[in-house]
Enzyme design. Sequence first.
Site, PDB file in Angstrom:
ATOM      1  N   MET B 175       0.836  -1.207   0.000  1.00 19.91           N
ATOM      2  CA  MET B 175       0.000   0.000   0.000  1.00 19.91           C
ATOM      3  C   MET B 175       0.865   1.249   0.000  1.00 19.91           C
ATOM      4  O   MET B 175       0.636   2.181  -0.753  1.00 19.91           O
ATOM      5  CB  MET B 175      -0.878   0.042   1.243  1.00 19.91           C
ATOM      6  CG  MET B 175      -1.689  -1.199   1.483  1.00 19.91           C
ATOM      7  SD  MET B 175      -3.404  -0.808   1.886  1.00 19.91           S
ATOM      8  CE  MET B 175      -3.349   0.925   2.211  1.00 19.91           C
ATOM      9  N   ARG B 199      12.230  -3.412  -2.268  1.00 22.08           N
ATOM     10  CA  ARG B 199      10.976  -2.656  -2.367  1.00 22.08           C
ATOM     11  C   ARG B 199      11.201  -1.345  -3.120  1.00 22.08           C
ATOM     12  O   ARG B 199      10.365  -0.923  -3.921  1.00 22.08           O
ATOM     13  CB  ARG B 199      10.415  -2.347  -0.959  1.00 22.08           C
ATOM     14  CG  ARG B 199      10.026  -3.566  -0.147  1.00 22.08           C
ATOM     15  CD  ARG B 199       8.826  -4.256  -0.795  1.00 22.08           C
ATOM     16  NE  ARG B 199       8.361  -5.362   0.035  1.00 22.08           N
ATOM     17  CZ  ARG B 199       7.152  -5.383   0.631  1.00 22.08           C
ATOM     18  NH1 ARG B 199       6.321  -4.386   0.482  1.00 22.08           N
ATOM     19  NH2 ARG B 199       6.797  -6.424   1.347  1.00 22.08           N
ATOM     20  N   ASN B 240      16.410   3.209   7.836  1.00 22.09           N
ATOM     21  CA  ASN B 240      15.402   2.846   8.819  1.00 22.09           C
ATOM     22  C   ASN B 240      14.813   4.121   9.424  1.00 22.09           C
ATOM     23  O   ASN B 240      15.562   4.994   9.885  1.00 22.09           O
ATOM     24  CB  ASN B 240      16.041   1.969   9.900  1.00 22.09           C
ATOM     25  CG  ASN B 240      14.998   1.359  10.809  1.00 22.09           C
ATOM     26  OD1 ASN B 240      14.174   2.071  11.387  1.00 22.09           O
ATOM     27  ND2 ASN B 240      15.024   0.027  10.916  1.00 22.09           N
ATOM     28  N   ALA B 264       3.846  -0.994  10.670  1.00 21.19           N
ATOM     29  CA  ALA B 264       3.897  -0.916  12.129  1.00 21.19           C
ATOM     30  C   ALA B 264       2.747  -1.673  12.793  1.00 21.19           C
ATOM     31  O   ALA B 264       2.812  -1.957  13.988  1.00 21.19           O
ATOM     32  CB  ALA B 264       3.866   0.548  12.563  1.00 21.19           C
ATOM     33  N   CYS B 408     -12.500   7.607  -9.246  1.00 22.53           N
ATOM     34  CA  CYS B 408     -12.223   8.984  -8.830  1.00 22.53           C
ATOM     35  C   CYS B 408     -13.228   9.334  -7.742  1.00 22.53           C
ATOM     36  O   CYS B 408     -14.283   8.740  -7.661  1.00 22.53           O
ATOM     37  CB  CYS B 408     -12.328   9.966  -9.999  1.00 22.53           C
ATOM     38  SG  CYS B 408     -13.970  10.194 -10.658  1.00 22.53           S
TER      39      CYS B 408
HETATM   40  N1  LIG Z   1      -4.171   4.130   5.026  1.00 19.57           N
HETATM   41  C1  LIG Z   1      -4.944   3.092   4.966  1.00 19.57           C
HETATM   42  O1  LIG Z   1      -6.090   3.145   4.543  1.00 19.57           O
HETATM   43  C2  LIG Z   1      -4.424   1.808   5.390  1.00 19.57           C
HETATM   44  C3  LIG Z   1      -5.216   0.731   5.134  1.00 19.57           C
HETATM   45  C4  LIG Z   1      -4.753  -0.485   5.490  1.00 19.57           C
HETATM   46  C5  LIG Z   1      -3.549  -0.629   6.065  1.00 19.57           C
HETATM   47  N2  LIG Z   1      -2.753   0.428   6.316  1.00 19.57           N
HETATM   48  C6  LIG Z   1      -1.444   0.235   6.952  1.00 19.57           C
HETATM   49  O2  LIG Z   1      -0.357   0.786   6.236  1.00 19.57           O
HETATM   50  C7  LIG Z   1       0.833   0.015   6.484  1.00 19.57           C
HETATM   51  C8  LIG Z   1       1.561  -0.317   5.209  1.00 19.57           C
HETATM   52  O3  LIG Z   1       0.826  -1.254   4.444  1.00 19.57           O
HETATM   53  P1  LIG Z   1       1.549  -2.076   3.277  1.00 19.57           P
HETATM   54  O4  LIG Z   1       0.501  -2.913   2.634  1.00 19.57           O
HETATM   55  O5  LIG Z   1       2.337  -1.139   2.431  1.00 19.57           O
HETATM   56  O6  LIG Z   1       2.547  -3.001   4.145  1.00 19.57           O
HETATM   57  P2  LIG Z   1       3.817  -3.829   3.633  1.00 19.57           P
HETATM   58  O7  LIG Z   1       4.147  -4.793   4.693  1.00 19.57           O
HETATM   59  O8  LIG Z   1       3.585  -4.309   2.234  1.00 19.57           O
HETATM   60  O9  LIG Z   1       4.994  -2.732   3.555  1.00 19.57           O
HETATM   61  C9  LIG Z   1       5.590  -2.148   4.694  1.00 19.57           C
HETATM   62  C10 LIG Z   1       6.982  -1.625   4.316  1.00 19.57           C
HETATM   63  O10 LIG Z   1       7.561  -0.968   5.456  1.00 19.57           O
HETATM   64  C11 LIG Z   1       8.978  -1.285   5.452  1.00 19.57           C
HETATM   65  N3  LIG Z   1       9.491  -1.077   6.816  1.00 19.57           N
HETATM   66  C12 LIG Z   1       9.256  -1.797   7.917  1.00 19.57           C
HETATM   67  N4  LIG Z   1       9.884  -1.270   8.975  1.00 19.57           N
HETATM   68  C13 LIG Z   1      10.542  -0.191   8.538  1.00 19.57           C
HETATM   69  C14 LIG Z   1      11.353   0.768   9.163  1.00 19.57           C
HETATM   70  N5  LIG Z   1      11.617   0.723  10.491  1.00 19.57           N
HETATM   71  N6  LIG Z   1      11.883   1.755   8.419  1.00 19.57           N
HETATM   72  C15 LIG Z   1      11.632   1.820   7.099  1.00 19.57           C
HETATM   73  N7  LIG Z   1      10.872   0.916   6.442  1.00 19.57           N
HETATM   74  C16 LIG Z   1      10.317  -0.059   7.175  1.00 19.57           C
HETATM   75  C17 LIG Z   1       9.011  -2.714   4.989  1.00 19.57           C
HETATM   76  O11 LIG Z   1      10.269  -3.050   4.498  1.00 19.57           O
HETATM   77  C18 LIG Z   1       7.930  -2.742   3.906  1.00 19.57           C
HETATM   78  O12 LIG Z   1       8.414  -2.484   2.639  1.00 19.57           O
HETATM   79  C19 LIG Z   1       0.353  -1.209   7.230  1.00 19.57           C
HETATM   80  O13 LIG Z   1       0.600  -1.041   8.610  1.00 19.57           O
HETATM   81  C20 LIG Z   1      -1.115  -1.223   6.982  1.00 19.57           C
HETATM   82  O14 LIG Z   1      -1.821  -1.858   8.032  1.00 19.57           O
HETATM   83  C21 LIG Z   1      -3.167   1.637   5.970  1.00 19.57           C
END
Ligand SMILES: NC(=O)c1ccc[n+]([C@@H]2O[C@H](COP(=O)([O-])OP(=O)(O)OC[C@H]3O[C@@H](n4cnc5c(N)ncnc54)[C@H](O)[C@@H]3O)[C@@H](O)[C@H]2O)c1
Lengths: 553, 553
Positions: B175, B199, B240, B264, B408
């Site tokens: 995402m 990534r 990080n 997270a 949209c």
């Molecule tokens: N905004 C929304 O509507 C919404 C909806 C659902 C989920 N989320 C949340 O958004 C987050 C991201 O989702 P995703 O599908 O991209 O997850 P994902 O697991 O595909 O990607 C997470 C990324 O964060 C990186 N990462 C982890 N720890 C890190 C750190 N300390 N420093 C830098 N990079 C780090 C990982 O390497 C990975 O590439 C999730 O927690 C998800 O639950 C948001």
Amino acid sequence: MSTDARPNIRAPRGTEISCKGWVQEAALRMLMNNLDNEVAEAPEKLVVYGGTGKAARSWPDYHRIVASLRDLGDDETLLVQSGRPVGIFRSHADAPRVLLANSLLVPKWATWEEHHRLEAMGLTMFGQMTAGSWIYIGTQGILQGTYETFAACGRTHFGGDLSGKFVLTGGLGGMGGAQPLAATMAGGAILCVEVDPDRIQRRLDHRYLMKATRDLDEALAWIEAATAKGEALSVGLEGNCAEVLPELVRRGVTPDVVTDQTSAHDPLVGYVPDGLDLAEAAALRESDPEGYIQRSKAAMAKHVAAMRAMQKAGAVAFDYGNNIRAFAVEAGVEDAFEIKGFIPEYIRPLFCEGKGPFRWAALSGDPEDIYATDRAILELFPDNEHLRKWITMAGEQVAWQGLPARICWLGYGERVKAGLRFNEMVKSGELKAPVVIGRDHLDCGSVASPNRETEAMKDGSDAIADWPILNAMINTACGASWVSVHHGGGVGMGYSIHAGMVVVADGSEAAQRRLERVLTSDPGMGVVRHVDAGYEEANRFVQGTDVKIPGVT
Amino acid sequence: MSTDARPNIRAPRGTEISCKGWVQEAALRMLMNNLDNEVAEAPEKLVVYGGTGKAARSWPDYHRIVASLRDLGDDETLLVQSGRPVGIFRSHADAPRVLLANSLLVPKWATWEEHHRLEAMGLTMFGQMTAGSWIYIGTQGILQGTYETFAACGRTHFGGDLSGKFVLTGGLGGMGGAQPLAATMAGGAILCVEVDPDRIQRRLDHRYLMKATRDLDEALAWIEAATAKGEALSVGLEGNCAEVLPELVRRGVTPDVVTDQTSAHDPLVGYVPDGLDLAEAAALRESDPEGYIQRSKAAMAKHVAAMRAMQKAGAVAFDYGNNIRAFAVEAGVEDAFEIKGFIPEYIRPLFCEGKGPFRWAALSGDPEDIYATDRAILELFPDNEHLRKWITMAGEQVAWQGLPARICWLGYGERVKAGLRFNEMVKSGELKAPVVIGRDHLDCGSVASPNRETEAMKDGSDAIADWPILNAMINTACGASWVSVHHGGGVGMGYSIHAGMVVVADGSEAAQRRLERVLTSDPGMGVVRHVDAGYEEANRFVQGTDVKIPGVT
Ligand SMILES: NC(=O)c1ccc[n+]([C@@H]2O[C@H](COP(=O)([O-])OP(=O)(O)OC[C@H]3O[C@@H](n4cnc5c(N)ncnc54)[C@H](O)[C@@H]3O)[C@@H](O)[C@H]2O)c1
Ligand SMILES: NC(=O)c1ccc[n+]([C@@H]2O[C@H](COP(=O)([O-])OP(=O)(O)OC[C@H]3O[C@@H](n4cnc5c(N)ncnc54)[C@H](O)[C@@H]3O)[C@@H](O)[C@H]2O)c1
């Protein structure tokens, strides 16, 4: 309007309407009828029945609903969110005029605490089952449900009714007080043990109970005489179940059927432990509630142990939804759940055929309209002895509350027949005004409630709540007049999701089409749900119908 | 069909249909499209997206749904219970052809444990939001939602877009990887800190990200140059967040906007603590999971403390739904919730005007149909710069997945305009085949989800779930083509109830009437819900519309 004085709301009668169509008028009258002093338990608080089951959230909301219904077009739909009218959208003639959702909470928050918190903030209300969906018709429903249970018990175990059978039970309270009349309607001789003499007197006064005594020997002699002659009889015995039942076991007296409707669901403000009279019980409740609860549970253990002993000696035993088994287990009666619940035992086989609490009310306000529909029902189903008995006795013994109404259990195929006939009768003038047709949410395809209506489903699907939602949506699609989805009715917050529907027979062609669709799909959902759960009865039944089930029919 | 091989399901294209009408055909094609290899994450398991979000319960169920849709009459309605077709009832032309309920459980049982238990018994499936309701269209939705958030952030805080602004974030995963493209679309210069070089590479390959480096100084220099010139730029920085953000604070570098989409939500298999490279992290995860979690939470605390420091120094900070605030509080950052969630901050003001994720797909399969609708949208709303930007860039940069589709955000009044225009275009032959119009369940009036979409409602009504049910019922009443109610989408079992709808524009007069009703009442529910919750924006907005709210308009 003050919230203290009884408000004296009374639905308009007759053929003059203040709304733009009969469907809106029907909703208006039924809302008002739910709050009629004759019908509602506490109309001044908008409470209809069942604890705090309300018809509208507040008085301003009530008045806004009334005003909205009066103004509502034949192509508009009013949305009611937990007793508050929140919007009106343009739909079409064949869509419901009102859609209601009551007391629903996101599951993680679905507790009484959160409900009460949000209710205090003015954001929700408790809708019970038929309170918040405007189709409560008074105590007739309880009497009918109890009759249905006793009758099914007779059919299941004795190949007929309860004539010549000795039925033993406890409790003559608000719901339990229907037992003596329901059991005699089913032909039996019933002994009702009740600790409170006032409750006994009340049921004698209302002629729900025939005789009473404080003497066990006398009571047993009456029962014996009646069963010997196959006569229906009801006897109230002043006494405590936790004493009387063990005494019967000691004497070797085994009834044909044993059940219970004491207020065992509440071990403090409900059940009365043995060894205490009512005044002593009240005093102990005050001085030592913890001690009271301990004694209550110990008493329930004696009570249920005696029921189990009778069951082992050959009696048919069933639980009547008051949770006494759970408390008995806590107090050491490990095999309490060998006594089965009344839903899986007696009601589910009816649900398999789409049978459930079909009810209707005469918007004319004229009892003659109900008597005419009673006759129509008997003509439509001439071979149904059970139904004939109920309709005849209900006509003689049920007192009107608010708009004249009737309830009887009909199945898939039967409901649509009755509904179409009523619509013809409105059209032809045999009835003086339109009729509303609805049902309890406690029906074959409209409720998910793992501790009651969906307890012990054959496939283990007790907690699946897709069904009541599908039920509400198909009734909406088919053009019911109003449709509702509620949470927490019957068993409380967190424990049930259920849907209701009402459809108006106003004599029109359009109503005829809607009645045909709704009164087919609504009980049809019950058949479908039980076929899906693997019930043989449902499977057999569906083969003779036109219900379409992918992969099955 | 084997459950191991990719099934190669592909929706039919063109104007020849295998069903009895276009509405049924649309449902068939969209079900198939959800399971297209280009669209679904694991089509062999019927999984579309979002963990285990499925389009049908099992392969036999899938085939029975397909057969049922092919046979379904124009006056029939198919009921689907958690991915299994359970019944077909006669309704009417203006009723939905399909009604779906997915994953619903009686609240007390509404947990992942019970869901998995029942799923293993074959009794249910997880429907996520658009998986079980047949209107998932691939990753475009995520890009659009992220763009919408960044754009709203620009409007709210900078009175325009993000040009000349420095946006700092973390995470380039499934995402989060939409962030660089969405932010540049909104005009900004974005620095994305990501610990995993693969990534970063992937996003470079897909051209979602423009540049990357492992050198913080270089990254900052690029960003500075871009903001100085007001140029859009996206930079990936390998690093990080728990190290980079505190370092920026030490240097006194304050971005204009700071947020985060690292994983997270999962402190073990998601977030990577500082001081570990990816291999070390993987090893520690295995050898000492408890220790890993402790380090993760401590890292999140540093990460969030740095965000708070930037916020205090003048940055706009918002939480992006990954639960990082809650873990930071656990690890001692008491004021973490001073950083507000993105829904109350940016999305709710849009919800107040009925705005939300309007989407459509071309059943012809021809991208030209979508380009034609793109042009139509720009003609309909010539003054909407924001929309123009999105539509233009989406046309250039979004790759098709399955049937060509577009999303949209449109509001109350706009959706109906667009829907009616599309229907005309089908009628006139400007489009080669009908178009389906739907939306995500994450919309203004269709979801109750106290940890996300209904977090911090103004009146405290976060947990009230009457709204999605009313939404489903009014869409059913108004004649949507298919309507669905789900539990647990987005945030998991117990945490949400939400409803979906799809309506088909097949060029007919009947479709026109249905589109007019559905695309009015559906976003109308969003306006009504926010007026009821006391939002001034909603109140102001509603005064200029024809939405009827008893006691308000
Ligand atoms: N905004 C929304 O509507 C919404 C909806 C659902 C989920 N989320 C949340 O958004 C987050 C991201 O989702 P995703 O599908 O991209 O997850 P994902 O697991 O595909 O990607 C997470 C990324 O964060 C990186 N990462 C982890 N720890 C890190 C750190 N300390 N420093 C830098 N990079 C780090 C990982 O390497 C990975 O590439 C999730 O927690 C998800 O639950 C948001
Ligand atoms: N079958 C159903 O569908 C259904 C539905 C709802 C509730 N119930 C349960 O049925 C029970 C009865 O309901 P109600 O409305 O009549 O309750 P109620 O409180 O009005 O009446 C209970 C009666 O039991 C009597 N009683 C209490 N302890 C006794 C004892 N030890 N021995 C003899 N009598 C005793 C009380 O004096 C009272 O008259 C409740 O537990 C209720 O929860 C059943």
